[in-house]
Design an enzyme around this catalytic site. Structure first.
Site, PDB file in Angstrom:
ATOM      1  CB  ILE A  22      11.473  14.523   4.173  1.00 12.55           C
ATOM      2  CG1 ILE A  22       9.939  14.455   4.153  1.00 12.55           C
ATOM      3  CG2 ILE A  22      11.974  15.471   5.259  1.00 12.55           C
ATOM      4  CD1 ILE A  22       9.315  13.736   5.347  1.00 12.55           C
ATOM      5  CG  ASP A  65      22.167  -0.386   3.700  1.00  9.65           C
ATOM      6  OD1 ASP A  65      21.460  -0.989   2.888  1.00  9.65           O
ATOM      7  OD2 ASP A  65      21.863  -0.282   4.919  1.00  9.65           O
ATOM      8  CB  SER A 144       6.542   9.316  12.411  1.00  9.82           C
ATOM      9  OG  SER A 144       5.177   9.049  12.199  1.00  9.82           O
ATOM     10  CE1 TYR A 157       8.034   4.876   9.770  1.00 15.34           C
ATOM     11  CE2 TYR A 157       6.113   5.928  10.756  1.00 15.34           C
ATOM     12  CZ  TYR A 157       7.259   6.004   9.987  1.00 15.34           C
ATOM     13  OH  TYR A 157       7.644   7.214   9.444  1.00 15.34           O
ATOM     14  CE  LYS A 161      10.315   7.354  11.570  1.00 18.59           C
ATOM     15  NZ  LYS A 161      11.660   7.635  11.042  1.00 18.59           N
ATOM     16  CB  VAL A 190       5.437  14.633   4.342  1.00 20.61           C
ATOM     17  CG1 VAL A 190       6.108  15.463   3.269  1.00 20.61           C
ATOM     18  CG2 VAL A 190       5.466  15.364   5.673  1.00 20.61           C
ATOM     19  CB  THR A 192       7.629  11.575   0.347  1.00 22.44           C
ATOM     20  OG1 THR A 192       7.204  10.556   1.282  1.00 22.44           O
ATOM     21  CG2 THR A 192       7.850  12.869   1.101  1.00 22.44           C
TER      22      THR A 192
HETATM   23  N1  LIG Z   1       6.414  10.853   4.274  1.00 18.94           N
HETATM   24  C1  LIG Z   1       5.779  10.846   5.427  1.00 18.94           C
HETATM   25  O1  LIG Z   1       4.534  10.937   5.482  1.00 18.94           O
HETATM   26  C2  LIG Z   1       6.555  10.744   6.716  1.00 18.94           C
HETATM   27  C3  LIG Z   1       5.858  11.021   7.920  1.00 18.94           C
HETATM   28  C4  LIG Z   1       6.553  10.959   9.127  1.00 18.94           C
HETATM   29  C5  LIG Z   1       7.885  10.603   9.135  1.00 18.94           C
HETATM   30  N2  LIG Z   1       8.528  10.305   7.971  1.00 18.94           N
HETATM   31  C6  LIG Z   1       9.934   9.939   8.044  1.00 18.94           C
HETATM   32  O2  LIG Z   1      10.685  10.832   7.259  1.00 18.94           O
HETATM   33  C7  LIG Z   1      11.828  10.174   6.726  1.00 18.94           C
HETATM   34  C8  LIG Z   1      11.884  10.387   5.221  1.00 18.94           C
HETATM   35  O3  LIG Z   1      10.697   9.878   4.656  1.00 18.94           O
HETATM   36  P1  LIG Z   1      10.293  10.169   3.137  1.00 18.94           P
HETATM   37  O4  LIG Z   1       8.826  10.249   3.118  1.00 18.94           O
HETATM   38  O5  LIG Z   1      11.127  11.251   2.596  1.00 18.94           O
HETATM   39  O6  LIG Z   1      10.682   8.755   2.494  1.00 18.94           O
HETATM   40  P2  LIG Z   1      11.264   8.351   1.063  1.00 18.94           P
HETATM   41  O7  LIG Z   1      10.906   9.362   0.030  1.00 18.94           O
HETATM   42  O8  LIG Z   1      10.862   6.938   0.891  1.00 18.94           O
HETATM   43  O9  LIG Z   1      12.838   8.426   1.308  1.00 18.94           O
HETATM   44  C9  LIG Z   1      13.461   7.539   2.215  1.00 18.94           C
HETATM   45  C10 LIG Z   1      14.950   7.793   2.138  1.00 18.94           C
HETATM   46  O10 LIG Z   1      15.589   6.932   3.092  1.00 18.94           O
HETATM   47  C11 LIG Z   1      16.664   6.276   2.449  1.00 18.94           C
HETATM   48  N3  LIG Z   1      16.892   4.967   3.064  1.00 18.94           N
HETATM   49  C12 LIG Z   1      15.972   4.022   3.354  1.00 18.94           C
HETATM   50  N4  LIG Z   1      16.572   2.951   3.890  1.00 18.94           N
HETATM   51  C13 LIG Z   1      17.903   3.222   3.919  1.00 18.94           C
HETATM   52  C14 LIG Z   1      19.045   2.508   4.358  1.00 18.94           C
HETATM   53  N5  LIG Z   1      18.964   1.275   4.878  1.00 18.94           N
HETATM   54  N6  LIG Z   1      20.261   3.100   4.263  1.00 18.94           N
HETATM   55  C15 LIG Z   1      20.377   4.348   3.748  1.00 18.94           C
HETATM   56  N7  LIG Z   1      19.337   5.070   3.307  1.00 18.94           N
HETATM   57  C16 LIG Z   1      18.111   4.518   3.387  1.00 18.94           C
HETATM   58  C17 LIG Z   1      16.235   6.142   1.005  1.00 18.94           C
HETATM   59  O11 LIG Z   1      17.383   5.924   0.218  1.00 18.94           O
HETATM   60  P3  LIG Z   1      17.294   5.240  -1.271  1.00 18.94           P
HETATM   61  O12 LIG Z   1      16.001   5.697  -1.865  1.00 18.94           O
HETATM   62  O13 LIG Z   1      18.492   5.820  -1.942  1.00 18.94           O
HETATM   63  O14 LIG Z   1      17.342   3.776  -1.055  1.00 18.94           O
HETATM   64  C18 LIG Z   1      15.557   7.489   0.767  1.00 18.94           C
HETATM   65  O15 LIG Z   1      16.517   8.458   0.467  1.00 18.94           O
HETATM   66  C19 LIG Z   1      11.713   8.715   7.165  1.00 18.94           C
HETATM   67  O16 LIG Z   1      12.495   8.525   8.321  1.00 18.94           O
HETATM   68  C20 LIG Z   1      10.245   8.563   7.496  1.00 18.94           C
HETATM   69  O17 LIG Z   1      10.004   7.537   8.428  1.00 18.94           O
HETATM   70  C21 LIG Z   1       7.886  10.382   6.767  1.00 18.94           C
END
Ligand SMILES: NC(=O)c1ccc[n+]([C@@H]2O[C@H](COP(=O)([O-])OP(=O)(O)OC[C@H]3O[C@@H](n4cnc5c(N)ncnc54)[C@H](OP(=O)(O)O)[C@@H]3O)[C@@H](O)[C@H]2O)c1
Length: 253
Positions: A22, A65, A144, A157, A161, A190, A192
């Site tokens: 995202i 980080d 979320s 989780y 959130k 989503v 991802t």
């Molecule tokens: N996908 C879903 O279904 C969904 C639903 C509801 C909410 N969300 C929320 O949306 C957000 C993005 O999710 P996504 O699905 O895009 O996940 P993703 O593809 O796994 O990406 C997560 C991102 O967070 C970064 N990250 C994780 N831990 C970190 C840390 N300690 N310091 C700095 N960066 C960090 C990762 O960086 P690196 O990869 O470079 O380590 C990556 O860029 C999250 O907050 C998640 O909880 C997702």
């Protein structure tokens, strides 16, 4: 393109989690709408891929980080000192955890509350200091549907959130004097890397049931990115302290 291509021209916007999912898609779309990006993540290789996909020039890439609130606040403050006040922040960085309460230990809480909440709080603290976010700016945090609806294995989780959504309401009251807005996006599932990790760890029937809970099926990163663009743009100048559902109808049921 859904919004005017220059609706964010001249805006400096920090996107965390820009190396994946995202955050990456939002960074790409923000740049298409004229924003100057500071793309932040941990994995330098994947951050470079994001940078290569950004339209326009003058973007910056920063590896950091964001697990720790104090360190995150310092990083964001130093960034604003270097490049000038930010017009927007989209905090997408976070990690998920699917684990029943009986197995969830302190280290799991540290993991899921890390970038997801403590990093969010560091951004909140930085935004509350003068000169970090420009007056009239917008700060948007990823939340979320787990903040609003219970599911097995989502105890920690959901708590993380829920903390983000609570923080946003109080933060909005502190930032309003400078017309800086704070909101969160309550997202459904989503597709991802985070989502794929989840679906590959459970059986197909459970995935199908989970999909059915979303009236419009699972979402794509662009579906959330469009909401983020709206909340970061002047189209939402009268919206603050809210958690906006972008969930394919998940919370309607
Ligand atoms: N996908 C879903 O279904 C969904 C639903 C509801 C909410 N969300 C929320 O949306 C957000 C993005 O999710 P996504 O699905 O895009 O996940 P993703 O593809 O796994 O990406 C997560 C991102 O967070 C970064 N990250 C994780 N831990 C970190 C840390 N300690 N310091 C700095 N960066 C960090 C990762 O960086 P690196 O990869 O470079 O380590 C990556 O860029 C999250 O907050 C998640 O909880 C997702």
């Amino acid at each position: 393109m859904i919004f005017a291509s220059d609706c964010l021209a001249g805006r400096r916007i920090l996107v965390t989690g820009a190396s994946s999912g995202i955050g990456r898609e939002t960074a790409i779309r923000l740049a298409q709408h004229g924003a100057q990006l500071i793309a932040m993540g941990r994995d330098e290789g994947r951050l470079a891929q994001t940078a290569a996909a950004l339209a326009g020039d003058g973007h910056l890439v920063r590896a950091a980080d964001l697990t720790d609130a104090d360190a995150t606040a310092d990083i964001v403050q130093a960034l604003a000192k270097e490049v000038g006040p930010l017009h927007g922040v989209f905090h997408s960085a976070g990690s998920s955890l699917v684990l029943p309460a009986k197995l969830t230990k302190n280290r799991h809480l540290d993991e899921v509350f890390g970038a997801g909440f403590r990093g969010a709080f560091g951004i909140a603290r930085a935004a509350a200091k003068k000169g970090v976010v420009a007056d009239g700016g917008s700060v948007v945090f990823m939340s979320s549907v787990s903040s609003l609806r219970g599911r097995q294995g989502m105890v920690a989780y959901s708590a993380a959130k829920g903390a983000v959504d609570g923080m946003v309401r109080a933060l909005a009251t502190e930032l309003a004097t400078r017309r800086i807005r704070a909101n969160s996006i309550v997202s459904g599932a989503v597709e991802t890397a985070m989502h794929n990790d989840f679906v590959s760890s459970v059986d197909e029937t459970l995935v199908a049931n989970y999909r059915d809970l979303h009236l419009l099926g699972f979402g794509q990163p662009g579906d959330v990115a469009n909401a983020a663009i709206f909340l970061l743009s002047d189209a939402s100048v009268w919206i603050t302290g809210t958690s906006m559902a972008v969930d394919g109808g998940y919370t309607a049921k």
